[in-house]
Design a protein around this motif. Structure first.
Motif, PDB file in Angstrom:
ATOM      1  N   LYS A   1       0.722  -1.258   0.029  1.00 48.83           N
ATOM      2  CA  LYS A   1      -0.164  -0.103   0.178  1.00 48.83           C
ATOM      3  C   LYS A   1       1.112   1.325   0.067  1.00 48.83           C
ATOM      4  CE  LYS A   1      -1.030  -0.195   4.923  1.00 48.83           C
ATOM      5  NZ  LYS A   1      -0.352  -1.349   5.405  1.00 48.83           N
ATOM      6  N   LEU A   2       2.155   1.293   0.082  1.00 48.11           N
ATOM      7  CA  LEU A   2       3.093   2.548   0.173  1.00 48.11           C
ATOM      8  C   LEU A   2       3.327   2.774  -1.386  1.00 48.11           C
ATOM      9  CD1 LEU A   2       5.485   1.871   2.963  1.00 48.11           C
ATOM     10  CD2 LEU A   2       3.318   3.250   2.875  1.00 48.11           C
ATOM     11  N   GLY A   3       3.176   1.702  -2.538  1.00 50.83           N
ATOM     12  CA  GLY A   3       3.284   2.136  -3.667  1.00 50.83           C
ATOM     13  C   GLY A   3       4.687   2.230  -4.043  1.00 50.83           C
ATOM     14  N   HIS A   4       5.718   1.331  -3.654  1.00 48.30           N
ATOM     15  CA  HIS A   4       6.968   1.427  -4.028  1.00 48.30           C
ATOM     16  C   HIS A   4       7.505   0.266  -4.793  1.00 48.30           C
ATOM     17  CE1 HIS A   4       7.427   5.138  -1.852  1.00 48.30           C
ATOM     18  NE2 HIS A   4       7.043   4.669  -0.695  1.00 48.30           N
ATOM     19  N   GLY A   5       6.618  -0.852  -4.962  1.00 49.62           N
ATOM     20  CA  GLY A   5       6.938  -1.828  -5.784  1.00 49.62           C
ATOM     21  C   GLY A   5       7.328  -2.944  -4.861  1.00 49.62           C
ATOM     22  N   SER A   6       7.359  -2.824  -3.632  1.00 43.90           N
ATOM     23  CA  SER A   6       7.558  -3.846  -2.502  1.00 43.90           C
ATOM     24  C   SER A   6       6.447  -3.765  -1.419  1.00 43.90           C
ATOM     25  CB  SER A   6       8.777  -3.528  -2.102  1.00 43.90           C
ATOM     26  OG  SER A   6       8.885  -2.357  -1.134  1.00 43.90           O
ATOM     27  N   ARG A   7       6.923  -4.552  -0.341  1.00 43.95           N
ATOM     28  CA  ARG A   7       5.836  -4.639   0.650  1.00 43.95           C
ATOM     29  C   ARG A   7       6.576  -4.245   2.050  1.00 43.95           C
ATOM     30  NH1 ARG A   7       1.972  -9.905  -0.413  1.00 43.95           N
ATOM     31  NH2 ARG A   7       1.511  -9.462  -2.680  1.00 43.95           N
ATOM     32  N   THR A   8       7.765  -3.582   1.982  1.00 40.49           N
ATOM     33  CA  THR A   8       8.517  -3.302   2.847  1.00 40.49           C
ATOM     34  C   THR A   8       8.003  -1.917   3.632  1.00 40.49           C
ATOM     35  OG1 THR A   8      10.118  -1.949   1.733  1.00 40.49           O
ATOM     36  CG2 THR A   8      10.580  -4.089   2.134  1.00 40.49           C
TER      37      THR A   8
ATOM     38  N   ARG B   1      -7.439  10.146 -14.964  1.00 37.96           N
ATOM     39  CA  ARG B   1      -7.258   9.016 -14.874  1.00 37.96           C
ATOM     40  C   ARG B   1      -7.186   8.440 -13.317  1.00 37.96           C
ATOM     41  NH1 ARG B   1      -1.764   7.549 -17.700  1.00 37.96           N
ATOM     42  NH2 ARG B   1      -1.377   9.428 -17.371  1.00 37.96           N
ATOM     43  N   VAL B   2      -7.578   7.231 -13.006  1.00 39.34           N
ATOM     44  CA  VAL B   2      -7.589   6.823 -11.543  1.00 39.34           C
ATOM     45  C   VAL B   2      -6.662   5.813 -11.247  1.00 39.34           C
ATOM     46  CG1 VAL B   2      -8.883   5.805  -9.878  1.00 39.34           C
ATOM     47  CG2 VAL B   2      -9.946   7.334 -11.301  1.00 39.34           C
ATOM     48  N   CYS B   3      -5.794   5.901 -10.641  1.00 36.68           N
ATOM     49  CA  CYS B   3      -4.555   4.629 -10.157  1.00 36.68           C
ATOM     50  C   CYS B   3      -5.048   4.128  -8.721  1.00 36.68           C
ATOM     51  CB  CYS B   3      -3.314   5.237 -10.009  1.00 36.68           C
ATOM     52  SG  CYS B   3      -2.586   5.404 -11.645  1.00 36.68           S
ATOM     53  N   THR B   4      -4.947   2.926  -8.569  1.00 43.59           N
ATOM     54  CA  THR B   4      -5.241   2.285  -7.268  1.00 43.59           C
ATOM     55  C   THR B   4      -3.876   1.226  -7.076  1.00 43.59           C
ATOM     56  OG1 THR B   4      -6.265   0.384  -8.190  1.00 43.59           O
ATOM     57  CG2 THR B   4      -7.613   2.386  -7.574  1.00 43.59           C
ATOM     58  N   TRP B   5      -3.766   0.964  -6.002  1.00 42.34           N
ATOM     59  CA  TRP B   5      -2.543  -0.135  -5.480  1.00 42.34           C
ATOM     60  C   TRP B   5      -2.796  -0.388  -4.024  1.00 42.34           C
ATOM     61  CZ3 TRP B   5      -2.062   5.319  -5.546  1.00 42.34           C
ATOM     62  CH2 TRP B   5      -1.567   5.867  -4.534  1.00 42.34           C
ATOM     63  N   GLY B   6      -2.212  -1.599  -3.726  1.00 41.34           N
ATOM     64  CA  GLY B   6      -2.339  -2.083  -2.060  1.00 41.34           C
ATOM     65  C   GLY B   6      -2.987  -3.441  -2.323  1.00 41.34           C
ATOM     66  N   TRP B   7      -3.530  -3.847  -0.993  1.00 45.48           N
ATOM     67  CA  TRP B   7      -4.308  -5.132  -1.171  1.00 45.48           C
ATOM     68  C   TRP B   7      -5.483  -5.051  -1.760  1.00 45.48           C
ATOM     69  CZ3 TRP B   7      -4.556  -7.701   4.480  1.00 45.48           C
ATOM     70  CH2 TRP B   7      -4.696  -9.094   4.190  1.00 45.48           C
TER      71      TRP B   7
ATOM     72  N   SER C   1       2.557  -1.215  -6.901  1.00 45.93           N
ATOM     73  CA  SER C   1       2.818  -0.046  -7.551  1.00 45.93           C
ATOM     74  C   SER C   1       1.428   0.643  -8.055  1.00 45.93           C
ATOM     75  CB  SER C   1       3.834  -0.255  -8.619  1.00 45.93           C
ATOM     76  OG  SER C   1       5.085  -0.425  -8.190  1.00 45.93           O
ATOM     77  N   PRO C   2       1.118   1.759  -8.213  1.00 44.36           N
ATOM     78  CA  PRO C   2       0.017   2.367  -8.580  1.00 44.36           C
ATOM     79  C   PRO C   2       0.026   1.930 -10.198  1.00 44.36           C
ATOM     80  CG  PRO C   2       1.238   4.165  -7.759  1.00 44.36           C
ATOM     81  CD  PRO C   2       2.011   3.039  -7.751  1.00 44.36           C
ATOM     82  N   LYS C   3      -1.591   1.585 -10.299  1.00 44.08           N
ATOM     83  CA  LYS C   3      -1.735   0.964 -11.671  1.00 44.08           C
ATOM     84  C   LYS C   3      -3.047   1.454 -12.057  1.00 44.08           C
ATOM     85  CE  LYS C   3      -3.012  -3.484 -13.988  1.00 44.08           C
ATOM     86  NZ  LYS C   3      -3.317  -4.965 -13.803  1.00 44.08           N
ATOM     87  N   VAL C   4      -3.376   2.104 -13.558  1.00 43.13           N
ATOM     88  CA  VAL C   4      -4.327   2.580 -14.045  1.00 43.13           C
ATOM     89  C   VAL C   4      -5.548   1.795 -14.088  1.00 43.13           C
ATOM     90  CG1 VAL C   4      -5.291   3.978 -15.886  1.00 43.13           C
ATOM     91  CG2 VAL C   4      -2.879   4.297 -15.317  1.00 43.13           C
TER      92      VAL C   4
END
Length: 535
Positions: free
Chosen positions: A338-345, A381-387, A403-406
Motif C-alpha cells: 500500500k505504500l506504492g514502491h513496488g515492494s511490501r517493506t 485517470r484513476v490509479c489504485t494500489w495495495g491489497w 505500485s500504482p496501476k491505472v
C-alpha cells in the motif's frame, strides 16, 4: 491598483497558442482606438493597445481567475506580461505575478498571514506567486476547504455546513459526537458549544473526532489524548465536548487525518506534523515511544509544500506540490504494497512514489483506505494500489498491486474525486456520476442487488467499477463521497450533492446514517436523504 505616471512604450505581442487565454486578452482591446494591430509575427510587430493601460489588464486577469499555468503561458508568449509592471507593493513584479498575488489574497488561509509569512510561503513554493497560487488552489480542490462536507466515520458521522456549523450523529460511547454526553444520536444534532467558531475541516476516527476552524485551531473530542498530557494516558479518558488542542496552538492547521494508531495534521504552509505512533516505527521522527507532542515530518518532505494528507492503517500519504508538478509520498507500514514502491517493506521516512512519473500522471487527489490507496490524475485517470481483496482496486481481480496501476475500466471516465475505505473504493466523474467497487458487505457500495435468501442477503463483491445507479436516480450532481475507513466497523457511505443535499446508505446500526430505519433493520441499500441542508 493604479499605474505609475511613467510612459509605456509599444511592445511586441506574439502568437499565443492557448486560444481561451488569447480570447480573454484580445476581447478587451476592441473598444480602444488603434492605428494598427498585429497579434502574430515578429517582422512587423505593431502595437499592443493595452500596454498603455496595464491596470485594465491586471483587472481582467484577476477577475477571470485564470489558472496559474495560463498566467505562465502568457509570460512565455508575450513580453508585456514578463516585464516589471511598476505597481505597488513590488514594482519589479510582472502583470501575471501581480494577478497571481491578487488571487492569493482572495484565499481564506492566505489573508491573515503577515507580509513576512507571505514571503516565506513564496520561497517554500519555489519563489513565484504563480506557484503559491497553484499550491493554494490545489489544496482547495482536493480538501473542499471553505465548502460543506460530510465524514462517514467508524460508527459515527460528522457534517459541516458551508457556513461552518457542525452536526454529528451515530455512536457516542466515547463522547465523539461532542454533545457533552455519551448517548447515541440517530439524527443530526448541532454541536452548540462551537457557536461563534467557523469550522472548515473535519476528521473522524474510531471513537474520536477532530475539527479545524478558519483560524487554524484544532478541536478534539472522544477517546485518546491527541497529545494532550493533561488528558491522561492515551485512550484512558474521554472528552465529550470540543476542546482546543493546546499542543497545536502555534501551528495554523488546515487539515487533519486520523489513521490507526496515529494522527497527522497539515499546516497552511504545507508542513506535515504527526503524533508519535507509540512504537518503534515513529513515522519519520526520532523520538521516544511515549512522546505525544506533534512533530514535523522530516526527510524528503522537509522543504516540499504538501497540499493534502490521507491516513490509512498504519501509513500516511502526502500530496506534494513541486515547482515542476505534483507528486505523492508515502511512509509507514508497507503490508500489501500500500505504500506504492513496488515492494511490501515499511518506510520510516517519507519516500516519493516514482510510478506516477512513469505513467506520465499528475496526481491531484489522493485517498488512503485501510489497506489500499487511490489517486486521481489531472487528466482524469484513476490509479489504485495495495491489497486487492474483494476487488477494491477495480482491476477485475483480487490481486495485490505494489505500485500504482491505472484502472482501465474507467478509461472513458474523467474522474475528479476518489474515496477509499475498508476494501471499498468510490470514484466521482466530472459530470457527477459515481462508480464503486470492492467489498459489498453492509450495502455500502450502493448497488443494492437482489440476493437470494440462501446467500444470507449479502451483497456481492464488485471486482470492477460499476455505475451506482441508485445515486443516478436522485437527479443531482454528486460532488463528494465519504465512506467508513476502518476494519473494525460496518461501513456506511455519504453522497453530497452540489446543492448541499446529503444522502446516506450502508450500515446504520448505531444511527450513523442519520435516517430512520425500520424495526430490526440495520442497514439501507438505497441512498436516503438525510434531513439536513449543508449549504
Amino acid at each position: 491598483m493604479d499605474a505609475t505616471t511613467s510612459e509605456t512604450a509599444a511592445i511586441q505581442f506574439h502568437s499565443i497558442p492557448d486560444q481561451s487565454v488569447s480570447a480573454i486578452i484580445t476581447s478587451t482591446t476592441s473598444t480602444f482606438p488603434q492605428s494598427k494591430r498585429h497579434c502574430f509575427g515578429e517582422s512587423d510587430p505593431g502595437e499592443f493597445p493595452l500596454a498603455a493601460n496595464p491596470s485594465i489588464v491586471l483587472h481582467v486577469l484577476t477577475a477571470c481567475n485564470l489558472d496559474p499555468q495560463d498566467l505562465a503561458k502568457l509570460e512565455a508568449t508575450c513580453s508585456f506580461f514578463r516585464q516589471p509592471a511598476n505597481f505597488a507593493p513590488d514594482y519589479e513584479l510582472s502583470i501575471s505575478e501581480l494577478a497571481a498575488l491578487d488571487m492569493c489574497h482572495k484565499r481564506a488561509i492566505f489573508k491573515p498571514m503577515t507580509a513576512e509569512q507571505h514571503q516565506a510561503l513564496k520561497q517554500r513554493c519555489g519563489g513565484s506567486w504563480k506557484l503559491v497560487l497553484r499550491f493554494l488552489v490545489a489544496g482547495e480542490t482536493c480538501c473542499r476547504r471553505e465548502k460543506s462536507m460530510a465524514i462517514a466515520g467508524p460508527g459515527h458521522s460528522i457534517a459541516v455546513t458551508s457556513k461552518g456549523a457542525v452536526y454529528s450523529f451515530g455512536s457516542n460511547s466515547s463522547g465523539q459526537l461532542g454533545h457533552g454526553t455519551t448517548e447515541e444520536e440517530s439524527r443530526p444534532r448541532l454541536i452548540r458549544s462551537l457557536q461563534g467558531i467557523r469550522i472548515i475541516q473535519a476528521a473522524a476516527g474510531g471513537g474520536r473526532t477532530m475539527l479545524i476552524s478558519d483560524a487554524g485551531h484544532v478541536y478534539a473530542f472522544g477517546k485518546d489524548s491527541f497529545g494532550e498530557a493533561e488528558y491522561g494516558a492515551q485512550g484512558a479518558q474521554v472528552v465529550t465536548t470540543p476542546k482546543l488542542v493546546e499542543s497545536l496552538k502555534d501551528i495554523f492547521v488546515v487539515q487533519a487525518a486520523i489513521g490507526n494508531f496515529f494522527t497527522a495534521v497539515l499546516s497552511r504552509e504545507g508542513r506535515v506534523y504527526t503524533f508519535s505512533w507509540g512504537t518503534d516505527s515513529r513515522l519519520g521522527h526520532h523520538t521516544e515511544p511515549n512522546d505525544l507532542e506533534p512533530r514535523p515530518l522530516m526527510g524528503a518532505l522537509e522543504n516540499i509544500p504538501i497540499v493534502q494528507i490521507a491516513a490509512g492503517y498504519c501509513y500516511l500519504l502526502a500530496l506534494a506540490c513541486h515547482p515542476s508538478g505534483m507528486s505523492v509520498y508515502s511512509v509507514g507500514c508497507g503490508l500489501g504494497g500500500k505504500l506504492g514502491h513496488g515492494s511490501r517493506t515499511d518506510e520510516k521516512q517519507p519516500r516519493l512514489i516514482e510510478q506516477f512519473q512513469l505513467l506520465n500522471l499528475q496526481p491531484v487527489v489522493v485517498a488512503a483506505g485501510a489497506w489500499h490507496a487511490a489517486v486521481v490524475g489531472r487528466d482524469g485517470r484513476v490509479c489504485t494500489w495495495g491489497w486487492g481483496r474483494y476487488g477494491c482496486l477495480g482491476h477485475g481481480n483480487e490481486e495485490c498491486e505494489s505500485s500504482p496501476k491505472v484502472v482501465e475500466a474507467l478509461s472513458n471516465v474523467k474522474a475528479v474525486h476518489v474515496a477509499t475505505g475498508d476494501y471499498t473504493t468510490f470514484v466521482v466523474s466530472d459530470d457527477g456520476d459515481v462508480y464503486s467497487f470492492g467489498c459489498g458487505e453492509s450495502a455500502s457500495l450502493g448497488h443494492n442487488v437482489a440476493v437470494p435468501e440462501e446467500q444470507g442477503n449479502r451483497q456481492p463483491h464488485i471486482l470492477s467499477p460499476e455505475l451506482v445507479r441508485s445515486l443516478k436516480q436522485i437527479s443531482e450532481r454528486v460532488v463528494q463521497i465519504s465512506l467508513t475507513n476502518s476494519i473494525y466497523w460496518n461501513a456506511h457511505t455519504f453522497a453530497l450533492t452540489e446543492s448541499g443535499k446529503l444522502y446516506a446508505f450502508g450500515a446504520g446500526d448505531k444511527g450513523q446514517l442519520g435516517v430512520k430505519l425500520l424495526a430490526n433493520q440495520t442497514e439501507r441499500g438505497n441512498p436516503e436523504r438525510v434531513d439536513i441542508d449543508l449549504n
